[in-house]
Write an enzyme that holds these catalytic residues in place. Structure first.
Site, PDB file in Angstrom:
ATOM      1  N   ASP A 274       0.830  -1.210   0.000  1.00 38.38           N
ATOM      2  CA  ASP A 274       0.000   0.000   0.000  1.00 38.38           C
ATOM      3  C   ASP A 274       0.860   1.254   0.000  1.00 38.38           C
ATOM      4  OD1 ASP A 274      -2.862   1.084   0.335  1.00 38.38           O
ATOM      5  OD2 ASP A 274      -1.676   2.203   1.808  1.00 38.38           O
ATOM      6  N   GLY A 409      -2.921   5.453  -1.105  1.00 38.81           N
ATOM      7  CA  GLY A 409      -2.761   4.494  -2.190  1.00 38.81           C
ATOM      8  C   GLY A 409      -3.833   4.488  -3.264  1.00 38.81           C
ATOM      9  N   LEU A 410      -4.788   3.612  -3.104  1.00 42.59           N
ATOM     10  CA  LEU A 410      -5.774   3.423  -4.165  1.00 42.59           C
ATOM     11  C   LEU A 410      -6.603   4.663  -4.400  1.00 42.59           C
ATOM     12  CD1 LEU A 410      -7.026  -0.223  -3.781  1.00 42.59           C
ATOM     13  CD2 LEU A 410      -5.768   0.835  -5.666  1.00 42.59           C
TER      14      LEU A 410
END
Ligand code: SF4
Ligand code: SF4
Lengths: 514, 427
Positions: A274, A409-410
């Site tokens: 991550d 992260g995402l």
């Protein structure tokens, strides 16, 4: 004469107050006008201390000036000693008293007090708060430390923690844990919570841990010279520095270099996937020299950031910070001019700032996330929870601190994917922040995002952004927009282009892809 | 209630005053810059002082004002202390640089500090010279905010007093309202008076220099703040006449203050009642709600802003509190007299300070609420007292009818909070 709006450091007598307020059974008699009592609130409000600082201000007024300010000083000094019954007093002048030259030291000496009287020289017109703290602690140690035998067990003193320091309270706890794990006893911690009697016992330790060079170095050097106590040079902030510190202590003491890293989480947190999004984040680091140096190493080696600039506001640290900057291949900014720091940050356009409360404000204005890593700090930087900076737990805390302001992260990818979504857009800030996120559209200057970007564009030399490219640039999430803009301009300049088109933007993107 | 008659057992105007001269725990007059620079939108306040002065301004605000504040400190350095001529040249240079960067600035205040006064930098002379250099675009005035001359709100007093001598002359019959109030409160004040037919109102300070006010023998003035003794004297010197009144804090104070002006301008009772009836009723209702927690409670004031006497009057007469000690840094009979008349005899009135002795008294009194500065509040809370920081009272809109309930709430909140928290360990 120098025009100043905000200052990183107070005057030297505030440094002396940080030492006095940290200690017990010590009183500070400060020759000063009434307004200087504002300094009490730094301790009672910002640090939430539940006691008044042990400071008696003589609070002379204009009408006293012609007559007898010296008499006023003596009377205040006598009252303070009777009322508070300290075991020692320190005496000094604030900036105004320095000008009327009453010589508090000389006056106090003639008073026949039975407790030690420690005079302070606090040159208000040339030095600042950190100097004041360092000098005061040094004078206290010099006056009170008594020659004596070493303790039977290997022991050390911890030097430097003061009142109003950045995380000093928790750093001391963590440092004690670290030392206990190595089998080193702590003789005295000073100035924080030390009494004059404790200071007298300091020479019983085998060596000194210099936790904060800003406020403890003069004392450490004096103890080394006069009591033969070596002191540690590594400040254990960060994983690598903590390991080095343990090795240094092992070398000084001859004890085995036992590393119990079971509490350390930063390395795995940093390696886990991550965290990939942290790679190469461009950070600018500013604060006191010690914390800046520690964070430069953490940023580059332990977080995988790119350090784009470092600097410190305390000139005493100019040399080491310059040397460090060279090692990192960046410019060092040595300045206590807030506006200059702001300009530098604006020019470097980092993706994150590691700084002080001042840089937090700069970040707010520029829409750049900021993590606070150094004094001066404000009330929200005195958390209720345990949050040290030194040692292994400190490293864990720092990981969280540095990640917190960032978009995670995402989420970063999603923002890029849905960048035209009217609800799910970058200006809303990191989703875990609620109301406190950096909101470039509602920044302090009141300008809209639109206004912020436009004037920036044509300014840079002779490169002109064409409409399409400019529009596309605005779609890029704000936390990478600064980088994209700079990269594209550099690329255009290198290629000798006068204009940046949509194609130039994407060519540059491809060029810099990593 | 609200008959504005003095209390039965007599007021405090002739009560013995405990005068103390010892260690003071108060801000200096520089602090006023924090609200004055917001009030006067084309003014810049340049303190000529030390790093301490800059640090005070930064710390006293509690929060930093980051939309580039219109104040700064020209910090004296060792080189400036050596020779006078230098200091003036340096000042000229810094001012020129500042004004070039901020073309929106129309009035510049050079503010003296302890260091500038001790080394005798003549800021009056500097202001004259700089006015000549930068006229007509910028007017430069000077005043002292130093801690050896001024206590906290006296900085505003000194600032406003410095503006009086440069006011233009007029023979017109005008009402001047004196004291820096938040714009919203100022608008309420002016509209109440206009509704009574009192026009020709001038404000000091005006929001911008272009609104500049004039003064003359037919000017009457009312103070909106109780710390304007020097400004009062300057205005009288220019021939204006003071309308003495209790200060417009609380419903009763506001009514009394407006009534004094109404009387001066021959406003009929009917008109006065028509204009004030609705806001008075609102204020009473708001105070009744907000002061529930205050009824029957005692209060102790450390000296801070000179607002203490009018506030004690409001809290005792309209909120059911008992005052134990009312400390004020200074007491001027011409200014504080009308409020002292209404404050029932009983509390110790004190002027000046010896902070350790006063702390002893506060600890002995153990009032239900102790009003004090930021340096004392947490230490006293830790001793089990409930406190209200005095500085909030100068940073918050508290004047006139619509704010009367808020004013009561400011005092009620610490008491309500204390009642709300259940933090003691079980026995
Ligand atoms: S008391 Fe004097 S020296 Fe201190 S901050 Fe105020 S003006 Fe400056
Ligand atoms: S961060 Fe907030 S609390 Fe700290 S100085 Fe700025 S405004 Fe004040």
């Amino acid at each position: 004469m120098k025009l100043t709006v905000w200052t990183y450091e107070g005057p030297p007598h505030v440094g002396a107050m940080r030492v006095a307020t940290a200690m017990k059974d010590l009183h500070f008699v400060l020759h000063a006008p009434q307004g200087d009592t504002y300094a009490d609130l730094l301790f009672t409000m910002i640090e939430r201390r539940d006691h008044r600082p042990p400071v008696t201000y003589t609070t002379f007024q204009a009408r006293d000036l012609g007559s007898d300010t010296a008499g006023l000083f003596k009377a205040s000094c006598m009252d303070a000693v009777e009322r508070f019954e300290p075991k020692a007093i320190i005496v000094g002048s604030s900036c105004t008293a320095e000008l009327i030259q009453d010589d508090p030291a000389g006056l106090a000496e003639t008073m026949g007090l039975t407790i030690p009287v420690i005079p302070l020289e606090l040159p208000s017109y040339s030095r600042k708060e950190n100097f004041g703290a360092d000098e005061t602690f040094y004078q206290i140690v010099r006056h009170l430390a008594q020659p004596q035998d070493r303790t039977a067990q290997i022991s050390c003193n911890i030097l430097g923690p003061t009142a109003l320091g950045f995380r000093n309270r928790d750093d001391v706890v963590e440092m004690k844990t670290l030392l206990a794990e190595m089998g080193v006893a702590v003789n005295v911690v000073a100035p924080l919570n030390a009494t004059p009697d404790d200071v007298a016992r300091m020479p019983a330790a085998h060596f000194n841990v210099l936790l904060y060079p800003e406020t403890g170095e003069a004392a450490a050097r004096w103890l080394e010279k006069n009591h033969d106590q070596p002191f540690t040079k590594v400040v254990p902030i960060g994983v690598g520095a903590t390991r080095d510190f343990i090795a240094e202590v092992a070398a000084i003491t001859g004890l085995p270099c036992a590393l119990d890293e079971s509490r350390l989480r930063l390395p795995w947190w940093s390696k886990s996937v991550d965290s990939t999004y942290l790679t190469g984040k461009r950070v600018f680091i500013f604060g006191d020299g010690t914390h800046v140096a520690a964070h430069a190493r953490i940023a580059r080696d332990e977080m995988g950031f790119e350090v784009v600039g470092i600097g410190c506001y305390n000139r005493e640290m100019a040399r080491p910070v310059r040397a460090l900057a060279k090692e990192y291949g960046v410019e060092a900014l040595i300045s206590d001019d807030y506006l200059e720091v702001e300009e530098t940050i604006e020019a470097l356009a980092p993706e994150m700032i590691l700084g002080t409360q001042m840089e937090r404000h700069i970040g707010k204005r520029l829409g750049i996330p900021c993590a606070v890593i150094s004094a001066p700090v404000h009330v929200q930087d005195y958390p209720a929870r345990f949050s040290p900076q030194v040692g292994f737990e400190g490293a864990n805390v720092i990981f969280d601190t540095l990640v917190h302001p960032l978009v995670m992260g995402l989420e970063e990818h999603l923002l890029t994917m849905f960048r035209d979504d009217f609800e799910f857009h970058d200006a809303a800030g990191p989703s875990h922040h609620g109301g406190h996120s950096p909101l470039p559209t509602e920044d302090v200057s009141g300008g809209s995002l639109e206004d912020q970007i436009k004037p920036e564009l044509p300014q840079d030399g002779n490169v002109i952004w064409l409409m399409d490219a400019e529009k596309e640039l605005k779609k890029i999430p704000f936390f990478v927009r600064g980088k994209a803009k700079r990269n594209t301009e550099t690329y255009a300049q290198e290629k000798g282009l006068g204009e940046i088109s949509l194609d130039t933007l994407y060519e540059a993107k491809a060029h810099y892809a990593r | 209630m609200n008959d504005l008659s003095p209390p039965q057992g007599g007021g405090c105007r002739n009560a013995p005053v405990l005068k103390e001269r010892g260690q003071r725990e108060v801000f200096c007059g520089l602090t006023g810059i924090i609200w004055l620079h917001r009030k006067m939108q084309d003014a810049f306040f340049l303190v000529v002082g030390s790093r301490t002065c800059a640090h005070l301004l930064q710390s006293a605000a509690g929060v930093m004002i980051f939309a580039e504040p219109r104040f700064g400190t020209a910090i004296l350095e060792e080189t400036d202390l050596a020779g006078m001529a230098d200091a003036h040249k340096e000042l000229d240079r810094e001012v020129a640089r500042l004004l070039a960067r901020r073309p929106d600035i129309r009035q510049l205040f050079l503010v003296g500090s302890c260091p500038s006064e001790v080394i005798k930098i003549d800021l009056a002379r500097a202001a004259e010279r700089l006015t000549q250099i930068h006229a007509p675009h910028v007017r430069v005035l000077n005043y002292s905010g130093s801690g050896i001359e001024t206590t906290f709100t006296q900085g505003e007093d000194a600032c406003l007093a410095s503006m009086v001598p440069v006011l233009k002359d007029t023979q017109a019959r005008e009402l001047m309202l004196v004291g820096a109030l938040p714009d919203v409160v100022e608008d309420q004040m002016v509209s109440l008076l206009s509704a009574m037919g009192v026009d020709n109102i001038r404000l000091l300070p005006a929001r911008r220099i272009d609104d500049t006010t004039a003064i003359g023998p037919n000017t009457v003035f009312a103070l909106t703040q109780p710390f304007l003794g020097d400004t009062h004297a300057e205005l009288v010197r220019r021939g204006a006449r003071h309308i003495a009144a209790p200060f417009p804090l609380g419903e009763e104070g506001t009514t009394a203050w407006l009534a004094a002006i109404a009387q001066e301008f021959g406003v009929s009772k009917e008109t006065f009642d028509t204009v004030t009836a609705a806001p008075r009723a609102r204020a009473r209702k708001a105070i009744a709600q907000a002061s529930e927690a205050l009824q029957g409670k005692s209060i102790f004031f450390f000296p801070d802003s000179q607002l203490e006497i009018p506030l004690a009057r409001f809290l005792t007469r309209e909120c059911g509190m008992t005052a134990l000690e009312v400390g004020s840094p200074y007491i001027h009979d011409a200014v504080h007299g009308p409020d002292l008349d209404l404050l029932a005899a009983g509390p110790q009135i004190s002027e000046g300070q010896d902070v350790d002795l006063q702390l002893d008294r506060a600890r002995a009194a153990r009032a239900d609420l102790t009003v004090c500065g930021l340096g004392l509040a947490n230490p006293l809370e830790a001793e089990g007292l409930t406190t209200k920081w005095a500085i909030e009272l100068v940073f918050t809109p508290i004047h006139f009818y619509e704010q009367a309930g808020d004013l009561a709430s400011l005092f009620a909140r610490p008491i309500r909070r204390k009642a709300a928290l259940r933090l003691e360990a079980a026995e």
